[in-house]
Structure formats: structure tokens, C-alpha cells
Design an enzyme around this catalytic site. Structure first.
Site, PDB file in Angstrom:
ATOM      1  N   LYS A  47     -92.486 -28.234  56.778  1.00  0.00           N
ATOM      2  CA  LYS A  47     -91.681 -26.974  57.342  1.00  0.00           C
ATOM      3  C   LYS A  47     -90.551 -26.690  57.317  1.00  0.00           C
ATOM      4  O   LYS A  47     -90.382 -25.921  56.534  1.00  0.00           O
ATOM      5  CB  LYS A  47     -92.525 -25.998  58.752  1.00  0.00           C
ATOM      6  CG  LYS A  47     -94.384 -26.441  57.602  1.00  0.00           C
ATOM      7  CD  LYS A  47     -95.428 -25.057  58.736  1.00  0.00           C
ATOM      8  CE  LYS A  47     -96.801 -24.960  57.723  1.00  0.00           C
ATOM      9  NZ  LYS A  47     -97.601 -24.430  57.894  1.00  0.00           N
ATOM     10  N   LYS A  70     -98.824 -27.749  47.317  1.00  0.00           N
ATOM     11  CA  LYS A  70     -99.867 -27.567  47.738  1.00  0.00           C
ATOM     12  C   LYS A  70    -100.104 -25.763  48.064  1.00  0.00           C
ATOM     13  O   LYS A  70     -98.643 -25.572  48.264  1.00  0.00           O
ATOM     14  CB  LYS A  70     -99.822 -28.791  49.362  1.00  0.00           C
ATOM     15  CG  LYS A  70    -100.924 -27.821  50.210  1.00  0.00           C
ATOM     16  CD  LYS A  70    -100.751 -27.726  51.241  1.00  0.00           C
ATOM     17  CE  LYS A  70    -100.994 -26.393  52.034  1.00  0.00           C
ATOM     18  NZ  LYS A  70    -100.943 -26.758  53.719  1.00  0.00           N
ATOM     19  N   LYS A 109     -99.768 -20.551  52.425  1.00  0.00           N
ATOM     20  CA  LYS A 109     -99.902 -18.664  52.531  1.00  0.00           C
ATOM     21  C   LYS A 109     -98.308 -19.330  52.739  1.00  0.00           C
ATOM     22  O   LYS A 109     -97.851 -17.772  52.373  1.00  0.00           O
ATOM     23  CB  LYS A 109    -100.588 -19.014  53.725  1.00  0.00           C
ATOM     24  CG  LYS A 109    -102.418 -18.117  54.089  1.00  0.00           C
ATOM     25  CD  LYS A 109    -102.868 -18.115  55.110  1.00  0.00           C
ATOM     26  CE  LYS A 109    -103.482 -19.397  55.380  1.00  0.00           C
ATOM     27  NZ  LYS A 109    -103.509 -20.530  56.860  1.00  0.00           N
TER      28      LYS A 109
HETATM   29  N1  AQP Z   1    -103.735 -26.685  49.628  1.00  0.00           N
HETATM   30  C1  AQP Z   1    -105.035 -26.994  49.704  1.00  0.00           C
HETATM   31  N2  AQP Z   1    -106.053 -27.870  49.912  1.00  0.00           N
HETATM   32  C2  AQP Z   1    -106.711 -28.045  50.474  1.00  0.00           C
HETATM   33  N3  AQP Z   1    -106.954 -28.134  51.664  1.00  0.00           N
HETATM   34  C3  AQP Z   1    -106.390 -26.623  51.873  1.00  0.00           C
HETATM   35  N4  AQP Z   1    -106.348 -26.275  53.670  1.00  0.00           N
HETATM   36  C4  AQP Z   1    -104.909 -25.154  53.779  1.00  0.00           C
HETATM   37  N5  AQP Z   1    -104.061 -25.490  51.990  1.00  0.00           N
HETATM   38  C5  AQP Z   1    -104.988 -26.730  51.323  1.00  0.00           C
HETATM   39  C6  AQP Z   1    -107.109 -26.420  54.687  1.00  0.00           C
HETATM   40  O1  AQP Z   1    -107.604 -24.703  54.824  1.00  0.00           O
HETATM   41  C7  AQP Z   1    -108.182 -25.042  56.638  1.00  0.00           C
HETATM   42  C8  AQP Z   1    -107.278 -24.226  56.375  1.00  0.00           C
HETATM   43  O2  AQP Z   1    -106.049 -24.613  56.956  1.00  0.00           O
HETATM   44  P1  AQP Z   1    -104.846 -22.826  57.963  1.00  0.00           P
HETATM   45  O3  AQP Z   1    -104.793 -21.724  57.114  1.00  0.00           O
HETATM   46  O4  AQP Z   1    -105.420 -22.969  59.732  1.00  0.00           O
HETATM   47  O5  AQP Z   1    -103.454 -23.969  57.836  1.00  0.00           O
HETATM   48  P2  AQP Z   1    -102.782 -24.976  56.694  1.00  0.00           P
HETATM   49  O6  AQP Z   1    -103.171 -25.949  56.335  1.00  0.00           O
HETATM   50  O7  AQP Z   1    -101.526 -24.994  56.769  1.00  0.00           O
HETATM   51  O8  AQP Z   1    -102.965 -23.687  55.542  1.00  0.00           O
HETATM   52  P3  AQP Z   1    -101.318 -22.827  54.830  1.00  0.00           P
HETATM   53  O9  AQP Z   1    -102.083 -22.055  53.604  1.00  0.00           O
HETATM   54  O10 AQP Z   1    -100.676 -23.837  54.417  1.00  0.00           O
HETATM   55  O11 AQP Z   1    -101.328 -21.947  55.849  1.00  0.00           O
HETATM   56  P4  AQP Z   1     -99.743 -22.110  56.569  1.00  0.00           P
HETATM   57  O12 AQP Z   1     -99.019 -21.390  55.334  1.00  0.00           O
HETATM   58  O13 AQP Z   1     -99.728 -21.094  57.707  1.00  0.00           O
HETATM   59  O14 AQP Z   1     -99.472 -23.205  56.977  1.00  0.00           O
HETATM   60  C9  AQP Z   1    -107.005 -26.576  56.078  1.00  0.00           C
HETATM   61  O15 AQP Z   1    -108.498 -27.889  57.158  1.00  0.00           O
HETATM   62  C10 AQP Z   1    -106.651 -26.697  55.572  1.00  0.00           C
HETATM   63  O16 AQP Z   1    -106.386 -28.791  55.267  1.00  0.00           O
END
Ligand code: AQP
Length: 315
Positions: A115, A194, A197
């Protein structure tokens, strides 16, 4: 906890509209496991605070994220669904764990490094994120944490934090194990990175059919291949390779047709969940969260009594 059942814990950030990466990487497993195991699912709003600074948006994201969990089939009568900020023990235990790990250890966290490398603000909350996540997991004597591959290291950090605590204060916290599905460990976004969001490359779960089509049409394709790799990688989530073979054989190089077929398959797959989502009200969500908070608080407060006793602050 019912005898013989495993305790499962996982969380999701209300940091924006949930996407098919969240669903196939983690949430689909949650639904399956909730039919067998003793499951606790947390909308981790204090984690989201590291990136979401607009109170109205956060409030709406919490409602939408919880609605998503209910719409995909998690049943609050047999699983606990709650939000992190309703159980203050999470931030309390996180502080204790932070006093046991070094800055160097936290500096090695991939999610933090990624990040920062992408130019996102490195506030202290983002830096300490793994210890809040460790507290989330460890408060509930968790056996298994179903997550996407991006969270593997964070579960390792939770194990390490439990281990350090137990060495310092005696056996108190259970060491958890991650559960990651290899075939969906990292779902790619519309740009091939990946799906995330915060990278604005998502295909939303609960957008309209037009939103799905728009996102699919924006998938990056290279003009050299006959089969668009990113389109195919996402399509495989919805149909088997055998089912897809004739479509991709008949439409070599016809990226528009293949993208339209993918959008149609996604919309057909998501239609029943979208109908359920549309029928849920904010009151349904608030009721489920209130019920869940009471159950989670009961477990977490008991664990914290033991923790406070063992570290020497209870007199
Ligand atoms: N691209 C992905 N492929 C597989 N698993 C994913 N997860 C997120 N993106 C992928 C899994 O979703 C669960 C919830 O994730 P989260 O929203 O709590 O946080 P994250 O992993 O940080 O997801 P984002 O979309 O990338 O959110 P932001 O951008 O806000 O940080 C987790 O189990 C994650 O592994």
C-alpha cells in the site's frame, strides 16, 4: 462452542463495495464453512478507518457490507455476524500485542509495504493493522481463518503474536491456521493486478447488470493473443474449463464477444444473490449486528478477563 466443531473466524473491511475477488477468495468459503463449523464473521470497521475518512461513507459501507454477508447466505441464527467497533476488547488486546512485537517485524508486512508502494498514506493505524487483526482472531480461540492469499502473512503474524504472548505470560492464546483455496487465492482485477477496492479495478458483486458489463468491458487485453488472459481467468470462476472451451475456440480474438459472454455469465450467477440483497432492509442489518455483537462480546470479554489476569493488570 459445540463439541467437535472447529472455531472459524474471519473479517471483511467495510472499505467500499465488495467485489468478486472478496467473494471467491474468501466469502464463498465462509458460507460453506458456516454450514459445518462454529463461525464468527466480523465487519472490521476499525480496520477500514485506516483508509475511509468520511463518516457517512463508512456508515453506508458498514450497512452494505453486512447486507452482502446476509445476501450471500450467511445466516445469523447459526453464525455470529458483528462489527468490530461493538466489541471494544479488539482494540484493547491489539494494544497488548503491540507491546510484544517490534517495529522491524511490522515493517516486513507485505500488505503495508504494497500500500505504501502504491502511494497510499502510511498512517500508524495501517502500520499496526496486523496486530489489530491478530487481536480479532485470537480473542475467539480461533482454529481456522479462511482468507485470500493476500492475508496469509497476517494470519502468520497472528500466530506469532499468540506465541510471543504465551511465552511471556503462559499459555493463553490459541495459535490459528489460515485456510486458503489455491485456485482462487488471488482473483485478478480488470487490470490484471489483484482485484482490490483500493486499486479501482473491481467487478462489484452487487452492482447493476450494466455496472458488471461496464467493468468487464474495461478488462485490459493484449492484442497479441487469441484468448484474452484476464477475461479467461475471471471466466473460470464462473464456469469450468470444459464448459468454456467451445466458446473460446469459436471466438478466438473476438474480445468483445467473449467479454459480453462473461458479463452475461456473471449476471446470471449473481442474480439470486442480488434479489436477496435488494429485499434486505437497513433494519434487518442492524438487528443482525446487534444480536451478533451481544454474542461476540460475551466470548471476547471472558477471554480478556483471562488476558488481563495473566499480564498482571487485574489486582
Ligand atoms: N483479489 C482477491 N483475490 C482473492 N481474495 C481476495 N480478498 C480480497 N481481494 C481478493 C479476500 O477478501 C477478504 C476480505 O478482504 P478485505 O476487504 O477485508 O480486505 P482486502 O484483502 O484488503 O481487500 P481489498 O479489496 O484489497 O480491500 P482494500 O482495498 O480496502 O484493502 C480477505 O480474506 C481477502 O483475502
Amino acid at each position: 462452542m459445540a463439541e467437535g466443531k472447529k472455531r472459524v473466524f474471519s473479517g471483511v473491511q467495510p472499505s467500499g463495495a465488495l467485489h468478486i475477488g472478496n467473494y471467491f477468495g474468501a466469502l464463498k468459503q465462509w458460507v460453506e464453512m458456516s454450514q459445518e463449523d462454529d463461525c464468527i464473521f466480523c465487519v472490521v470497521d476499525y480496520h477500514a478507518l485506516t483508509t475511509v475518512k468520511d463518516p457517512a461513507a463508512l456508515r453506508q459501507n458498514i450497512l452494505d457490507t453486512t447486507k452482502t454477508l446476509l445476501a450471500i447466505g450467511i445466516d445469523p441464527s447459526n453464525s455470529i455476524i458483528f462489527k468490530q467497533s461493538d466489541v471494544s476488547e479488539h482494540t484493547e488486546l491489539a494494544w497488548m500485542l503491540e507491546t510484544l512485537v517490534t517495529v522491524k517485524f511490522l515493517e516486513l508486512a507485505h500488505a503495508y509495504k504494497d500500500k505504501v508502494a502504491k502511494g497510499l498514506e502510511a498512517n500508524a493505524g495501517l502500520f499496526n493493522y496486523p496486530m489489530l487483526m491478530a487481536a480479532d482472531i485470537l480473542l475467539y480461540d480461533t482454529d481456522i481463518v479462511p482468507v485470500g492469499a493476500d492475508q496469509r502473512q497476517h494470519v502468520e503474524y497472528a500466530r506469532e503474536a499468540a506465541n510471543k504472548f504465551n511465552l511471556a505470560y503462559g499459555q493463553t492464546l490459541k495459535e490459528p491456521q489460515e485456510k486458503i483455496r489455491d485456485e482462487v487465492a488471488v482473483v485478478p482485477g480488470t487490470d490484471g493486478q489483484k482485484m482490490s477496492k483500493s486499486y479501482k479495478n473491481t467487478i462489484p458483486l452487487f452492482g447493476s447488470e450494466e455496472d458488471t458489463l461496464k467493468a468487464i468491458m474495461s478488462i485490459v487485453t493484449d492484442s497479441s493473443g487469441e484468448r484474452p488472459a484476464h477475461v479467461y481467468a475471471i471466466h473460470k470462476l464462473f464456469k469450468s474449463e470444459e464448459e468454456l472451451a467451445p466458446l473460446y475456440e469459436a471466438n478466438k480474438g473476438s474480445y468483445k464477444i467473449l467479454k459480453e459472454a462473461l458479463a452475461a455469465d456473471i449476471n446470471a450467477y449473481l442474480a439470486p444473490m442480488r434479489a436477496k440483497y435488494a429485499a434486505l432492509t437497513d433494519d434487518d442489518v442492524k438487528k443482525a449486528l446487534a444480536q451478533g455483537a451481544a454474542k461476540a462480546k460475551a466470548i471476547a470479554s471472558k477471554k480478556m478477563e483471562e488476558v488481563r489476569q495473566n499480564i498482571g493488570v487485574s489486582l
